[in-house]
Design an enzyme around this catalytic site. Sequence first.
Site, PDB file in Angstrom:
ATOM      1  N   SER A 165      15.714   2.801   8.176  1.00 16.74           N
ATOM      2  CA  SER A 165      16.562   2.265   9.234  1.00 16.74           C
ATOM      3  C   SER A 165      15.719   1.626  10.338  1.00 16.74           C
ATOM      4  O   SER A 165      14.648   2.109  10.688  1.00 16.74           O
ATOM      5  CB  SER A 165      17.397   3.406   9.829  1.00 16.74           C
ATOM      6  N   ILE A 192      12.575   0.656  21.106  1.00 19.46           N
ATOM      7  CA  ILE A 192      13.747  -0.207  20.989  1.00 19.46           C
ATOM      8  C   ILE A 192      14.955   0.420  21.670  1.00 19.46           C
ATOM      9  O   ILE A 192      15.717  -0.241  22.364  1.00 19.46           O
ATOM     10  CB  ILE A 192      14.079  -0.496  19.511  1.00 19.46           C
ATOM     11  N   CYS A 237      15.372  10.346  17.146  1.00 19.38           N
ATOM     12  CA  CYS A 237      14.794   9.189  17.822  1.00 19.38           C
ATOM     13  C   CYS A 237      14.183   9.598  19.161  1.00 19.38           C
ATOM     14  O   CYS A 237      14.849  10.225  19.990  1.00 19.38           O
ATOM     15  CB  CYS A 237      15.853   8.118  18.047  1.00 19.38           C
TER      16      CYS A 237
END
Length: 295
Positions: free
Chosen positions: A21, A69, A125
Amino acid sequence: MIDLSTKFGSLKLKNPILLASGVWDVPYTKLIDFSKLGGVVCKGVSLNPKEGNPPPRITETPCGVINSIGLENKGLDNFINEILPGIKALGTQIFVNIFGESIEEFKKIASKIEGVAGFEVNISCPNVGKGGESFGRDPKMVFSITKAICDVTELPVIVKLTPSAVNIEETAQAAKEGGATAVTVSNTFPGLAIDIEKKEPLFKRITGGLSGPAIKPLALYNVYKVKNSVDIPIIGSGGIANYKDVLEFLIAGATAVQLGSIIFNNPLAPIEILDNLQCWFEDNSYKNLKDLYKK
């Protein structure tokens, strides 16, 4: 013929090569034949649109990249209506990476997406303010999120673990107890870059996620530890750059692997790695993945 197919749960992949991903987007599908791959994991999808982090968002390191990001995406409705119809035609297994800031958000996303091979649950994340690895470090939260998702879908649920957990074996066990079909081991490692002109951290969120060859030995060790503590399939991820890396992860205990940062340097790497893997099996007179484990 070499049979590189592999299974986890009732799901069969034509080979163990998956795209991770966040490192590919729809235009990339024109560069390689996705139907040759075992599967792909879509960029993270949240319930509502998410802007992500301010720039700069990525920097190179001597042996990888650090990114911040921040899981930018246009939200669930956009994914279902604009993105999913196109990628369903890729001829491979489609997994959707999902993330939320609460258990309810995870449940809503999982209950609305249909017609895919399964979900990868992102609780690892390091580049977001809420959720992410803060969920993944807590075994109780790992269990609760996994169970909540499994309660609303019959699709395979893969939990993407964080290497920042105090004990990754414990969080893997929590995912299994929550009903996970498999676990991804693992996400990026927290890293820091400094802007020497401004004399401050490069990223506004201070740290980013380190990926690339630098983390391969660490990711490989985590796969080995999880394999020896939890009896559910593992998808190995972290620094894979060639077919030998794939073999190391498989021997360490992975059922499949994900390719990530390597496609920044070489967009054709997934097919090249798959071709080289098949040649290696032929050269060693191996007919399938089971032969790899014979002494």
